[in-house]
Design a protein around this motif. Structure first.
Motif: not given
Length: 260
Positions: A192-196, A243-245, A247-254
């Motif tokens: 949580a918060g790693s994308l900040k 993008m909601p956070s 959705d962005l997390a899912d995009l980066v992970k995928n």
């Protein structure tokens, strides 16, 4: 630089000991001890350079070069790694950039430091700063220390990390929060918060996948191991700003997990 020094120091120790003690049966012992002696000498060199780097700052070009040289030396002679890079054209040469990478082995840092040719920092845990020489070097790099027992201090350091990225000092983030899911090549859950660091600094995000870590643990230090490193196309701020956070997390992970 450090590769040449390593080879000279290693061979010099072996030949010196073989000359001083005329016993061919002891040569294997000198070969083994040479590894430890050479690593010790490398650490001493880093200790000498560290005060200078802390004065000049992490954007010093020679500091960037020596850090990359150190990464190459560790990969080649200590960890016995053969990195195979894919998508090098996706590494931004300038601008606000944060690399988000899988992290299954402590060798991952050296793999990335050795190929990204710009001022660079990453997110080590607090305990690494207690290691002699290493702690000073991490401070010189401008790394973002993660203290898992002190959230308030981590938030303060996060603000500093965001300022660094805004000044175009690239950052490596391991969003899993450490060397977790070691037996899986795919990226696990993002912390949580790693994308900040990226979102607050309006930086481009470069997804990175490192494959081959499951073999490193069984082959190092006696056998070479190939590690494939995939740099995916950058996700620019303009692409993800609305993008909601989640959705962005899912995009980066995928993107990371689909790299191969």
């Amino acid at each position: 630089m450090f590769t040449v020094f390593y080879v000279i120091a290693y061979l010099g120790f072996v030949f010196t000991m073989a000359s001083l003690i005329d016993n061919t049966f002891l040569i294997p012992l000198w070969i083994i001890l040479a590894q430890f002696v050479t690593v010790f000498l490398l650490l001493m060199i880093f200790q000498i350079f560290t005060p200078f780097y802390r004065l000049t700052g992490p954007k010093n070009k020679f500091f960037t070069y020596t850090t990359r040289s150190m990464g190459n030396t560790v990969n080649r002679f200590i960890a016995r790694l053969r990195p195979i890079y894919h998508g090098l054209e996706n590494i931004p040469k300038e601008g606000k950039t944060v690399f988000y990478s899988t992290h299954k082995s402590y060798t991952d840092v050296f793999i990335l430091l050795s190929i990204i040719k710009r001022p660079l920092a990453f997110t080590p845990k607090k305990s690494l700063y207690k290691i002699p020489v290493v702690g000073g070097w991490l401070k010189s790099m401008g790394c973002f220390m993660v203290d898992r027992d002190n959230d308030r201090d981590t938030v303060k350091r996060l603000i500093d990390a965001i300022k660094r990225v805004k000044s175009k000092h690239a950052m490596i983030v391991f969003p899993e929060g450490g060397t977790k899911y070691k037996h899986e090549e795919a990226l696990g859950e993002l912390k949580a918060g790693s994308l900040k660091i990226a979102t607050k600094s309006h930086a481009s995000i470069v997804p990175v996948r490192i494959m081959g870590n499951t073999q490193v643990r069984t082959r190092m230090p006696f056998f070479h191991t190939n590690k494939h490193v995939y740099f995916m196309p950058p996700i620019t701020y303009e692409q993800y700003k609305d993008m909601p956070s989640s959705d962005l997390a899912d995009l980066v992970k995928n993107q990371i997990n689909q790299a191969k």
